[in-house]
Design an enzyme around this catalytic site. Structure first.
Site, PDB file in Angstrom:
ATOM      1  N   SER A 263      29.798 -13.259   5.928  1.00  0.00           N
ATOM      2  CA  SER A 263      29.033 -12.255   6.888  1.00  0.00           C
ATOM      3  C   SER A 263      28.111 -12.906   7.923  1.00  0.00           C
ATOM      4  O   SER A 263      27.260 -12.106   8.380  1.00  0.00           O
ATOM      5  CB  SER A 263      28.711 -10.992   6.428  1.00  0.00           C
TER       6      SER A 263
ATOM      7  N   GLU B 104      30.083 -20.135   0.043  1.00  0.00           N
ATOM      8  CA  GLU B 104      30.282 -18.692   0.452  1.00  0.00           C
ATOM      9  C   GLU B 104      30.351 -17.760  -0.624  1.00  0.00           C
ATOM     10  O   GLU B 104      31.413 -17.698  -1.098  1.00  0.00           O
ATOM     11  CB  GLU B 104      31.753 -18.856   0.937  1.00  0.00           C
TER      12      GLU B 104
ATOM     13  N   GLY C 272      33.571 -11.131   4.592  1.00  0.00           N
ATOM     14  CA  GLY C 272      34.050  -9.846   4.947  1.00  0.00           C
ATOM     15  C   GLY C 272      33.555  -8.773   4.704  1.00  0.00           C
ATOM     16  O   GLY C 272      34.094  -7.332   4.938  1.00  0.00           O
TER      17      GLY C 272
ATOM     18  N   ASN D 152      36.823 -19.527  11.139  1.00  0.00           N
ATOM     19  CA  ASN D 152      37.885 -19.423  10.350  1.00  0.00           C
ATOM     20  C   ASN D 152      38.420 -17.994  10.658  1.00  0.00           C
ATOM     21  O   ASN D 152      37.841 -16.918  10.277  1.00  0.00           O
ATOM     22  CB  ASN D 152      37.589 -19.229   8.833  1.00  0.00           C
ATOM     23  N   TRP D 153      39.667 -18.149  11.536  1.00  0.00           N
ATOM     24  CA  TRP D 153      40.353 -16.791  12.102  1.00  0.00           C
ATOM     25  C   TRP D 153      41.230 -16.216  11.293  1.00  0.00           C
ATOM     26  O   TRP D 153      41.803 -15.144  11.171  1.00  0.00           O
ATOM     27  CB  TRP D 153      41.332 -17.255  13.259  1.00  0.00           C
ATOM     28  N   LYS D 154      41.168 -17.020   9.887  1.00  0.00           N
ATOM     29  CA  LYS D 154      42.297 -16.123   8.855  1.00  0.00           C
ATOM     30  C   LYS D 154      43.481 -15.881   9.288  1.00  0.00           C
ATOM     31  O   LYS D 154      43.966 -16.746  10.208  1.00  0.00           O
ATOM     32  CB  LYS D 154      41.352 -14.906   8.086  1.00  0.00           C
TER      33      LYS D 154
ATOM     34  N   GLY E 228      33.710 -16.152   9.720  1.00  0.00           N
ATOM     35  CA  GLY E 228      35.406 -15.601   9.534  1.00  0.00           C
ATOM     36  C   GLY E 228      35.320 -14.313  10.678  1.00  0.00           C
ATOM     37  O   GLY E 228      35.411 -14.761  11.843  1.00  0.00           O
TER      38      GLY E 228
ATOM     39  N   GLU F 170      39.751 -16.507  -0.550  1.00  0.00           N
ATOM     40  CA  GLU F 170      40.959 -15.445  -0.436  1.00  0.00           C
ATOM     41  C   GLU F 170      42.095 -16.336  -0.817  1.00  0.00           C
ATOM     42  O   GLU F 170      43.119 -15.773  -1.497  1.00  0.00           O
ATOM     43  CB  GLU F 170      41.025 -15.132   0.998  1.00  0.00           C
TER      44      GLU F 170
ATOM     45  N   HIS G 240      39.546 -21.933  -0.089  1.00  0.00           N
ATOM     46  CA  HIS G 240      38.774 -20.593   0.448  1.00  0.00           C
ATOM     47  C   HIS G 240      38.900 -19.553  -0.592  1.00  0.00           C
ATOM     48  O   HIS G 240      39.846 -19.546  -1.160  1.00  0.00           O
ATOM     49  CB  HIS G 240      39.504 -20.253   1.942  1.00  0.00           C
TER      50      HIS G 240
HETATM   51  C1  PEP Z   1      35.257 -16.776   5.653  1.00  0.00           C
HETATM   52  O1  PEP Z   1      36.244 -16.149   5.731  1.00  0.00           O
HETATM   53  O2  PEP Z   1      35.073 -17.813   5.452  1.00  0.00           O
HETATM   54  C2  PEP Z   1      34.102 -15.747   5.994  1.00  0.00           C
HETATM   55  C3  PEP Z   1      32.740 -16.215   5.910  1.00  0.00           C
HETATM   56  O3  PEP Z   1      34.326 -14.533   6.421  1.00  0.00           O
HETATM   57  P1  PEP Z   1      33.160 -13.381   7.156  1.00  0.00           P
HETATM   58  O4  PEP Z   1      32.262 -14.348   8.022  1.00  0.00           O
HETATM   59  O5  PEP Z   1      34.131 -12.630   7.723  1.00  0.00           O
HETATM   60  O6  PEP Z   1      32.386 -13.112   5.850  1.00  0.00           O
END
Ligand code: PEP
Length: 263
Positions: free
Chosen positions: A219, A173, A179, A14-16, A240, A103, A101
């Site tokens: 993470s 998640e 993040g 997931n590049w966001k 992410g 976010e 998600h």
């Molecule tokens: C995500 O955005 O789904 C995610 C898991 O981010 P990160 O790996 O940065 O925690």
């Protein structure tokens, strides 16, 4: 070691809202391509770039076995919904879409009901879906993670059936782990994924639920990925920040392939 009976593991990037430059997006995907291609018989790799980079990335990954997905979609298939992108528009050159998600739940106010409509609409358009669920830090601290996650799964799958199982993935998640560099300990992740599997079984039947893949996200990096993918109920990871570093993401794919190759 027991033979793995569940489907192929999925490693999703997931590049966001990154990167800002089209050339950087293409460099990033090129950087993971050879490793992903080399392990395509053992790991499904899916890349989720921002909408404007989908077309360019689709050209780079053509014929490679690497899959493409969007980070969100709307629930209606067309109409007066300014700024939205429908599953019908994604279908044809995207195989995957993410719904729910955290976010989007946090910054855009997406509710469980909206997530349910998006999930059902995307599945109805023959896309595969990663539906994200996870508790906030307050829930974790209060010991109510299970109740929160169960409610999100039940609400999010309200319009789904057993027929959707092979194209449905649920990513657990924990929001406090996204993040932050504070990944969940493997035992907490395992217990929650077991809960999700049970709830999905109650909703669509145990046989169909076995086809639903369950991922951990939060993470994940090359140093901790093994502790998740070695969990018996874990069918892969949603990555992410670490997916923005081609070498790091390639390493995550490689570790996943090694772990599942030994099952
Ligand atoms: C995500 O955005 O789904 C995610 C898991 O981010 P990160 O790996 O940065 O925690």
């Amino acid at each position: 070691m027991a033979t793995r009976v569940s489907p192929m593991p999925l490693v999703a990037a997931n590049w966001k809202m990154n990167p800002n430059d089209a050339g950087d997006a293409l460099d990033l995907v090129r950087g993971v391509l050879s490793v992903a291609r080399g392990h395509a018989d053992r790991v499904e790799v899916a890349i989720f770039p921002p909408f404007p980079w989908l077309l360019g990335v689709s050209e780079v990954i053509a014929e490679s076995g690497v899959k493409l997905g969007a980070q969100d979609c709307f629930w209606e298939l067309s109409g007066a919904y300014t700024g939205e992108v429908s599953p019908a528009m994604l279908k044809g050159w995207c195989e995957w879409v993410i719904t729910g998600h955290s976010e989007r739940r946090i910054y855009l106010g997406e509710t469980d009901e909206m997530v349910a409509k998006k999930t059902a609409s995307a599945l109805g358009s023959e896309l595969s879906v990663i539906m994200c669920v996870g508790e906030l830090a307050d829930h974790y601290d209060a010991g109510t993670s299970d109740q929160v996650v169960e409610a999100q799964v039940r609400a999010g799958l309200a319009n789904c059936s057993a027929d959707d199982s092979a194209r449905l993935v649920i990513a657990y998640e924990p929001v406090w782990a996204i993040g932050t560099g504070k990944s969940a300990d493997a035992e907490h992740a395992y217990k929650t994924m077991r809960l999700i599997r049970r709830v999905v079984g109650e909703l669509i039947g145990a046989g169909a639920a076995r086809k639903v893949r369950i991922l951990y996200g939060g993470s994940v990096n090359s140093g901790n990925v093994e502790s998740y993918v070695e969990l018996p109920l874990c069918d892969g990871v949603l990555v992410g920040s670490a997916s923005l570093d081609a070498a790091e993401f390639a390493h995550i794919v490689k570790v996943t392939a090694e772990v599942y190759g030994h099952r």
